[in-house]
Enzyme design. Structure first.
Site, PDB file in Angstrom:
ATOM      1  N   LYS A  52       0.812  -1.219   0.000  1.00  0.00           N
ATOM      2  CA  LYS A  52       0.000   0.000   0.000  1.00  0.00           C
ATOM      3  C   LYS A  52       0.852   1.278   0.000  1.00  0.00           C
ATOM      4  O   LYS A  52       2.055   1.238   0.270  1.00  0.00           O
ATOM      5  CB  LYS A  52      -0.930  -0.030   1.224  1.00  0.00           C
ATOM      6  CG  LYS A  52      -1.983  -1.158   1.175  1.00  0.00           C
ATOM      7  CD  LYS A  52      -2.943  -1.044   2.361  1.00  0.00           C
ATOM      8  CE  LYS A  52      -4.012  -2.128   2.325  1.00  0.00           C
ATOM      9  NZ  LYS A  52      -4.977  -1.978   3.447  1.00  0.00           N
ATOM     10  N   TYR A  81     -12.528  -1.872  -3.155  1.00  0.00           N
ATOM     11  CA  TYR A  81     -13.003  -1.924  -1.767  1.00  0.00           C
ATOM     12  C   TYR A  81     -14.531  -1.806  -1.686  1.00  0.00           C
ATOM     13  O   TYR A  81     -15.062  -1.396  -0.652  1.00  0.00           O
ATOM     14  CB  TYR A  81     -12.312  -0.852  -0.926  1.00  0.00           C
ATOM     15  CG  TYR A  81     -10.926  -1.265  -0.466  1.00  0.00           C
ATOM     16  CD1 TYR A  81     -10.730  -2.384   0.349  1.00  0.00           C
ATOM     17  CD2 TYR A  81      -9.792  -0.536  -0.831  1.00  0.00           C
ATOM     18  CE1 TYR A  81      -9.462  -2.761   0.771  1.00  0.00           C
ATOM     19  CE2 TYR A  81      -8.516  -0.912  -0.403  1.00  0.00           C
ATOM     20  CZ  TYR A  81      -8.371  -2.025   0.401  1.00  0.00           C
ATOM     21  OH  TYR A  81      -7.114  -2.400   0.829  1.00  0.00           O
ATOM     22  N   HIS A  93      -2.230  -5.376   1.690  1.00  0.00           N
ATOM     23  CA  HIS A  93      -3.527  -6.047   1.525  1.00  0.00           C
ATOM     24  C   HIS A  93      -3.254  -7.476   1.100  1.00  0.00           C
ATOM     25  O   HIS A  93      -2.325  -7.732   0.336  1.00  0.00           O
ATOM     26  CB  HIS A  93      -4.372  -5.380   0.427  1.00  0.00           C
ATOM     27  CG  HIS A  93      -5.459  -6.284  -0.100  1.00  0.00           C
ATOM     28  ND1 HIS A  93      -6.665  -6.413   0.535  1.00  0.00           N
ATOM     29  CD2 HIS A  93      -5.490  -7.149  -1.158  1.00  0.00           C
ATOM     30  CE1 HIS A  93      -7.409  -7.317  -0.124  1.00  0.00           C
ATOM     31  NE2 HIS A  93      -6.706  -7.769  -1.160  1.00  0.00           N
TER      32      HIS A  93
HETATM   33  P1  ATP Z   1      -7.105  -6.001   3.549  1.00  0.00           P
HETATM   34  O1  ATP Z   1      -8.501  -6.274   3.019  1.00  0.00           O
HETATM   35  O2  ATP Z   1      -6.540  -4.661   3.164  1.00  0.00           O
HETATM   36  O3  ATP Z   1      -6.144  -7.128   3.295  1.00  0.00           O
HETATM   37  P2  ATP Z   1      -8.073  -6.772   6.133  1.00  0.00           P
HETATM   38  O4  ATP Z   1      -8.794  -7.875   5.432  1.00  0.00           O
HETATM   39  O5  ATP Z   1      -7.170  -7.098   7.274  1.00  0.00           O
HETATM   40  O6  ATP Z   1      -7.188  -5.935   5.144  1.00  0.00           O
HETATM   41  P3  ATP Z   1     -10.569  -5.324   6.098  1.00  0.00           P
HETATM   42  O7  ATP Z   1     -11.473  -5.440   7.253  1.00  0.00           O
HETATM   43  O8  ATP Z   1     -10.890  -6.062   4.830  1.00  0.00           O
HETATM   44  O9  ATP Z   1      -9.094  -5.676   6.607  1.00  0.00           O
HETATM   45  O10 ATP Z   1     -10.413  -3.780   5.772  1.00  0.00           O
HETATM   46  C1  ATP Z   1      -9.845  -3.372   4.550  1.00  0.00           C
HETATM   47  C2  ATP Z   1      -8.920  -2.219   4.796  1.00  0.00           C
HETATM   48  O11 ATP Z   1      -9.686  -1.099   5.243  1.00  0.00           O
HETATM   49  C3  ATP Z   1      -7.884  -2.439   5.917  1.00  0.00           C
HETATM   50  O12 ATP Z   1      -6.747  -3.142   5.491  1.00  0.00           O
HETATM   51  C4  ATP Z   1      -7.579  -1.006   6.306  1.00  0.00           C
HETATM   52  O13 ATP Z   1      -6.654  -0.418   5.387  1.00  0.00           O
HETATM   53  C5  ATP Z   1      -8.910  -0.318   6.153  1.00  0.00           C
HETATM   54  N1  ATP Z   1      -9.633  -0.276   7.445  1.00  0.00           N
HETATM   55  C6  ATP Z   1     -10.234  -1.315   8.064  1.00  0.00           C
HETATM   56  N2  ATP Z   1     -10.770  -0.935   9.234  1.00  0.00           N
HETATM   57  C7  ATP Z   1     -10.519   0.398   9.354  1.00  0.00           C
HETATM   58  C8  ATP Z   1     -10.815   1.390  10.342  1.00  0.00           C
HETATM   59  N3  ATP Z   1     -11.486   1.094  11.439  1.00  0.00           N
HETATM   60  N4  ATP Z   1     -10.382   2.657  10.111  1.00  0.00           N
HETATM   61  C9  ATP Z   1      -9.704   2.982   8.988  1.00  0.00           C
HETATM   62  N5  ATP Z   1      -9.379   2.092   8.017  1.00  0.00           N
HETATM   63  C10 ATP Z   1      -9.775   0.823   8.199  1.00  0.00           C
HETATM   64 MG    MG Z   2      -9.995  -7.595   3.685  1.00  0.00          MG
END
Ligand code: ATP
Ligand code: MG
Length: 137
Positions: A9, A49, A115
């Site tokens: 990222k 996303y 990610h």
């Molecule tokens: P990714 O999908 O990026 O691999 P992840 O599966 O661990 O990460 P997700 O829950 O899918 O997390 O969230 C996607 C992305 O959104 C996170 O990687 C982060 O960059 C962002 N994100 C998630 N939660 C928050 C939050 N509470 N505040 C700000 N950004 C967030």
């Molecule tokens: Mg995710």
């Protein structure tokens, strides 16, 4: 042998951490089978996303993801999806285990350096979105 999709990222590319992050993938037994540096458009980030579009952090997340170039990769290995998520660590670096990428490099829950796909279906979709068949051997 499984394939997964990875993004290094903007917070990480900006701080020149690409090589250190790739080294962690390789140390974990993941092979880099495709890699390129791109910069997302807002529409592409919103599509990528899309599952999070109702979440309060959606706009901030999309703006962050287009703020700098990113490195998109296809990683291959035994249980690549789970292995990659293990090396990445928890979404929030405060919860991430010692030695994980997010523990070492992430700045915050949003600017969390990497990610990785979360399931075989999303891995296939994400790989196909970013790479053509010609780029994958
Ligand atoms: P990714 O999908 O990026 O691999 P992840 O599966 O661990 O990460 P997700 O829950 O899918 O997390 O969230 C996607 C992305 O959104 C996170 O990687 C982060 O960059 C962002 N994100 C998630 N939660 C928050 C939050 N509470 N505040 C700000 N950004 C967030
Ligand atoms: Mg995710």
């Amino acid at each position: 042998i499984q394939r997964t999709f990875s993004i290094i990222k903007p917070d990480a590319t900006k701080r020149n951490l690409t090589g250190q992050i790739v080294a962690k993938f390789e140390e974990a037994g993941l092979r880099i089978v495709a890699s390129k540096r791109i910069q997302l458009t807002l529409a592409q980030a919103q599509h990528f996303y899309g599952v999070h579009k109702e979440r309060p952090f959606f706009d901030e997340l999309c703006e962050f993801m287009i703020s700098e170039p990113i490195v998109v990769q296809v990683l291959e290995g035994e249980d690549a999806i789970a292995k990659n998520r293990e090396v990445m660590g928890a979404t929030n670096p405060a919860d991430a285990a010692e030695g994980t990428i997010r523990k070492e490099f992430a700045l915050s829950v949003g600017e969390n350096s990497v990610h990785g796909s979360d399931a075989p279906e999303t891995a296939a979709e994400e790989i196909a979105f970013f790479f053509s068949g010609l780029e994958l051997v």
